[in-house]
Scaffold this motif. Structure first.
Motif, PDB file in Angstrom:
ATOM      1  N   ILE B  22       0.846  -1.192   0.000  1.00 25.52           N
ATOM      2  CA  ILE B  22       0.000   0.000   0.000  1.00 25.52           C
ATOM      3  C   ILE B  22       0.885   1.247   0.000  1.00 25.52           C
ATOM      4  N   ALA B  23       1.965   1.210   0.820  1.00 26.14           N
ATOM      5  CA  ALA B  23       2.873   2.356   0.888  1.00 26.14           C
ATOM      6  C   ALA B  23       3.493   2.608  -0.487  1.00 26.14           C
ATOM      7  N   LEU B  24       3.929   1.545  -1.135  1.00 24.14           N
ATOM      8  CA  LEU B  24       4.552   1.698  -2.462  1.00 24.14           C
ATOM      9  C   LEU B  24       3.548   2.308  -3.444  1.00 24.14           C
ATOM     10  N   PHE B  25       2.319   1.801  -3.372  1.00 25.33           N
ATOM     11  CA  PHE B  25       1.266   2.286  -4.261  1.00 25.33           C
ATOM     12  C   PHE B  25       1.008   3.779  -4.026  1.00 25.33           C
ATOM     13  N   ILE B  26       0.894   4.168  -2.742  1.00 21.87           N
ATOM     14  CA  ILE B  26       0.620   5.573  -2.417  1.00 21.87           C
ATOM     15  C   ILE B  26       1.763   6.462  -2.909  1.00 21.87           C
ATOM     16  N   ILE B  27       2.997   6.034  -2.630  1.00 14.94           N
ATOM     17  CA  ILE B  27       4.157   6.833  -3.047  1.00 14.94           C
ATOM     18  C   ILE B  27       4.148   7.036  -4.563  1.00 14.94           C
ATOM     19  N   PHE B 330      14.328  -2.988   6.363  1.00 16.42           N
ATOM     20  CA  PHE B 330      13.361  -2.692   7.426  1.00 16.42           C
ATOM     21  C   PHE B 330      12.024  -2.251   6.857  1.00 16.42           C
ATOM     22  N   VAL B 331      12.061  -1.418   5.805  1.00 12.25           N
ATOM     23  CA  VAL B 331      10.805  -1.042   5.159  1.00 12.25           C
ATOM     24  C   VAL B 331      10.133  -2.308   4.622  1.00 12.25           C
ATOM     25  N   GLY B 332      10.951  -3.252   4.176  1.00 12.71           N
ATOM     26  CA  GLY B 332      10.429  -4.507   3.628  1.00 12.71           C
ATOM     27  C   GLY B 332       9.970  -5.502   4.673  1.00 12.71           C
ATOM     28  N   GLY B 333      10.025  -5.135   5.948  1.00  9.48           N
ATOM     29  CA  GLY B 333       9.383  -5.956   6.963  1.00  9.48           C
ATOM     30  C   GLY B 333      10.280  -6.851   7.783  1.00  9.48           C
ATOM     31  N   VAL B 343      12.269 -12.152   1.654  1.00  6.94           N
ATOM     32  CA  VAL B 343      13.107 -11.711   0.546  1.00  6.94           C
ATOM     33  C   VAL B 343      12.311 -10.788  -0.387  1.00  6.94           C
ATOM     34  N   THR B 344      11.044 -11.156  -0.646  1.00  2.00           N
ATOM     35  CA  THR B 344      10.217 -10.294  -1.500  1.00  2.00           C
ATOM     36  C   THR B 344      10.065  -8.915  -0.871  1.00  2.00           C
ATOM     37  N   GLY B 345       9.939  -8.885   0.453  1.00  2.65           N
ATOM     38  CA  GLY B 345       9.817  -7.613   1.157  1.00  2.65           C
ATOM     39  C   GLY B 345      11.013  -6.717   0.904  1.00  2.65           C
ATOM     40  N   ALA B 346      12.205  -7.317   0.886  1.00  2.00           N
ATOM     41  CA  ALA B 346      13.428  -6.541   0.684  1.00  2.00           C
ATOM     42  C   ALA B 346      13.388  -5.807  -0.648  1.00  2.00           C
ATOM     43  N   ILE B 347      12.879  -6.501  -1.680  1.00  2.00           N
ATOM     44  CA  ILE B 347      12.819  -5.883  -3.008  1.00  2.00           C
ATOM     45  C   ILE B 347      11.816  -4.730  -3.003  1.00  2.00           C
ATOM     46  N   ILE B 348      10.649  -4.976  -2.400  1.00  2.00           N
ATOM     47  CA  ILE B 348       9.647  -3.907  -2.316  1.00  2.00           C
ATOM     48  C   ILE B 348      10.215  -2.732  -1.507  1.00  2.00           C
ATOM     49  N   GLY B 349      10.898  -3.049  -0.408  1.00  3.72           N
ATOM     50  CA  GLY B 349      11.505  -2.000   0.416  1.00  3.72           C
ATOM     51  C   GLY B 349      12.491  -1.173  -0.393  1.00  3.72           C
ATOM     52  N   ALA B 350      13.295  -1.860  -1.200  1.00  2.82           N
ATOM     53  CA  ALA B 350      14.269  -1.142  -2.030  1.00  2.82           C
ATOM     54  C   ALA B 350      13.543  -0.267  -3.043  1.00  2.82           C
ATOM     55  N   LEU B 351      12.439  -0.793  -3.612  1.00  2.00           N
ATOM     56  CA  LEU B 351      11.650   0.004  -4.572  1.00  2.00           C
ATOM     57  C   LEU B 351      11.073   1.241  -3.903  1.00  2.00           C
TER      58      LEU B 351
END
Ligand code: ATP
Ligand code: MG
Lengths: 265, 393
Positions: B22-27, B330-333, B343-351
């Protein structure tokens, strides 16, 4: 039935076990006998040497002197894993579970079922492990919502049940429980005691360390008392609970001391 | 249970995972609005993906390091140093690019094993051991680039890693659309749908709880649309970049290892309760070696991606990468308490982190404010994490 039990060697025999920690003589020549399919209660005051004796049996410590005979065969354990492979399982006081993993993962921790391997990479067989865990919990009448629940979401009693189930998952010869009822509510304690009875009914041989004498009374066949690193009492559990408690306490604090010992120099 | 109730329950139980998306989408939505759509343009998205690459691979490794309750501060300058080594090997030693790359990756593994030796064998806290690494690799980077300054890499094959795109199939239709990217997108969607359906069937066969049908279909449609629009956007420019391919491969391999293998299970067990893991016969030391070796390998990969993107090795390459990677994790959870993090979280966090930088750059926001905004996002992610973790208990 009677005769087979008598002819069979005990499942565990420990003879003349000694263990020093520097100047502390934690165990000064202790014998222990656990016949097949019996529940032995191990009691004694703090620092009597109970945990030390069980850590020797579970491979965490090596004894300075003495021998361990498992099912008639002398054995030596180099590590807890080694003891575990030879059929000795220990349920640790703090359950030793990984709270971030689910129930099935904990039951199979360190012994995961593998569907296939490619070099160092082994692929988990989730379904087998989940099915086996479900069956195991059903057999032991342990109720949880799902074997996929994370352990951190379980109550203390459920966690202890999972820890005990884990110890029984691989046909252990002997299950050792260090204070399985400490830090549990009254309702949870009675569930854990039911579980121990269930295990015995299914043929397990069990050693329980406990400071709660009534627990030992309710599920034990024999009681062994340690005091200052020596065995001071070893007898079947009988009589009413008050008498039993008085006897145990008398030996624990040294008010009675009539165990026939050959004096060790 | 009604549809709404069920949705609420699922949202509540997976709030930490969904929060990130949701955060990625909002940003992305906010930056698209504030930049009149420039942010979401094919060209910018491709740049964004290529900029995310070298942080994303570090974040993947960092996630596993944090899962086993350690940290690695040395990854930034190690990446910079190994990027320089690869450049030197190609430019001064005249090695072929592939040999230089393999050499750098091998050195990365050795560096990771060295860190693991300090941490697992000698018992030095990873914070201190890798701080030493931070200093040491920074010094090493300056040393190898001292005489030359920036080393320009005149190797097209190497530079394609950070700037090139996968070739298209030579068909005359749709000249402005990258057909292979679209085809890969369709294959990806088909594979995803097939995988989800077969997983669901298996679960039902074993009587496990599954999503209600409406939710399941909604999930399939949503993720398929997402994958489809990403493929569409990329195909509208020059297609899938090589960096994106590398990140995807890293993602798939690491996600597979983390979730499907005994090794992954043991990594999470060590993170959750090291004593219990050890008592179960899992060697905490071995796991520590494996995780740091993988971090070293990914540091080398990050350094190669970065050097290739800049087509040169600079004296300051890798500066602050470690902090971006830690923030992304950390953003990735990932949880500092250990045992939790995907691991998927890390990629989203980096994005999320590179989207912030990219979007704010497009809006020409002052760099000082940019740091503050990123700090806030990181803080919010961790606060959110702590808050949702507590209510779950
Ligand atoms: N690893 C060790 N190092 C040094 N001394 C030890 C160690 N383990 C046990 N001891 C000592 O050995 C003695 C027996 O300890 P043990 O833990 O076996 O007692 P216990 O009967 O289990 O007591 P409690 O009921 O308090 O658990 C104690 O004096 C203890 O301090
Ligand atoms: Mg004890």
């Amino acid at each position: 039935m009677e005769s087979t039990t008598q002819n069979r060697p005990p499942i565990v025999e420990m003879r003349g076990i000694k263990k020093n920690f520097g100047a502390v003589q934690a165990l000064r020549g202790v014998d222990l006998v656990l016949p097949h399919n019996e529940v032995l209660g191990l009691v004694g005051d703090n620092a009597a040497g109970k945990s030390t004796l069980m850590k020797i049996l579970s491979g965490a410590y090596t004894p300075d002197e003495g021998e361990i005979i498992l099912d008639g065969q002398p054995v030596h354990f180099s590590s807890p894993l080694d003891a575990r492979r030879q059929g000795i399982e220990m349920v640790y006081q703090d359950y030793a579970l990984a709270n971030n993993l689910d129930i099935a993962a904990n039951v199979f921790l360190g012994r995961e079922a593998v569907s296939f391997s490619l070099g160092p990479i082994s692929v988990l067989d989730y379904h087998l492990m989940e099915q086996e865990t479900k069956r195991l919990l059903e057999r032991l009448k342990i109720r949880v919502d799902s074997v996929r629940q994370k352990v951190e979401r379980l109550s203390g009693g459920q966690r202890q049940a999972v820890a005990i189930a884990r110890a029984t998952a691989f046909d252990a010869k002997v299950i050792i429980m260090d204070e399985p009822t400490a830090a549990l509510s009254v309702a949870a304690i009675s569930k854990v005691l039911d579980l121990i009875r269930e295990l015995k009914a299914q043929g397990a041989s069990i050693i329980i360390i406990s400071h709660r004498l009534e627990d030992i009374y309710h599920v034990g066949d024999r009681m062994m008392v340690l005091r200052h690193g020596r065995k001071v009492h070893d007898a079947p559990i009988e009589g009413d609970i008050h008498e039993f408690r008085e006897r145990a306490v008398a030996y624990m604090v040294g008010a009675r001391n009539d165990f026939p010992v050959e004096e060790v120099a | 249970m009604s549809f709404i109730e069920h949705s609420k329950k699922i949202l509540r139980e997976n709030i930490r995972d969904y929060g990130m998306y949701i955060a990625l989408f909002i940003i992305m939505a906010v930056f698209t609005a504030t930049t009149d759509g420039v942010f979401i343009s094919s060209r910018n998205i491709v740049n964004l993906v290529n900029q995310t690459g070298y942080i994303a691979v570090l974040a993947v490794g960092m996630t596993l390091v944090i899962v086993i309750r350690h940290i690695d501060l040395s990854v930034g300058f190690l990446a910079g140093f190994l990027g320089a080594v690869a450049a030197i090997a190609m430019v001064f030693w005249h090695w072929p690019s592939l040999t230089a790359i393999l050499f750098a990756l091998g050195l990365g593994i050795v560096a990771g094993l060295l860190t693991a030796f300090l941490v697992a064998q000698l018992g030095i806290p990873s914070f201190v051991a890798t701080l030493a690494g931070w200093l040491g690799y920074r010094g090493a980077l300056q040393l190898v680039t001292r005489n030359t300054g920036t080393i320009i890499i005149p190797n097209d094959a190497f530079n394609a890693i950070g700037n090139g795109f996968i070739p298209d199939i030579p068909v005359a239709i749709w000249p402005n659309v990258h057909k292979l990217t679209l085809i890969l997108g369709v294959i990806g969607i088909a594979f995803f749908v097939w995988n989800e359906i077969s997983k669901r069937k298996k679960l039902q066969a074993y009587n496990f709880e599954v999503l209600p049908p409406e939710m399941f279909v909604l999930k399939l449609v949503f993720i398929s649309l997402l994958l489809g629009s990403i493929a569409w956007v990329l195909a509208g420019y020059r297609g899938l970049s090589w960096t994106a391919v590398i990140v995807l491969v890293v993602l798939l391999v690491y996600d597979f290892i983390a979730t499907k293998t005994v090794l992954g299970r043991h990594i999470y067990a060590v993170g959750g309760n090291p004593e219990a893991a050890e008592l179960s016969g899992i060697s905490v030391k071995r796991i520590t070696f494996v995780v740091f070796a993988s971090m070293g390998f990914l540091s080398a990969l990050s350094g190669i991606l970065f050097a290739s993107r800049l087509q040169s090795a600079t004296t300051t390459a890798g500066t602050l990468f470690e902090l971006d990677a830690i923030a992304a994790a950390f953003v990735g959870g990932v949880s500092a308490a250990g045992g939790v993090g995907k691991v998927t979280g890390a990629i989203i966090g980096a994005l999320v982190m590179t989207s912030l930088t990219s979007g704010m750059n497009l809006m020409s926001i002052d760099i000082s404010y940019q740091y503050i905004v990123r700090a806030l996002v990181l803080a919010i992610a961790v606060i959110f994490d702590v808050a949702t973790r507590n209510t779950r208990k």
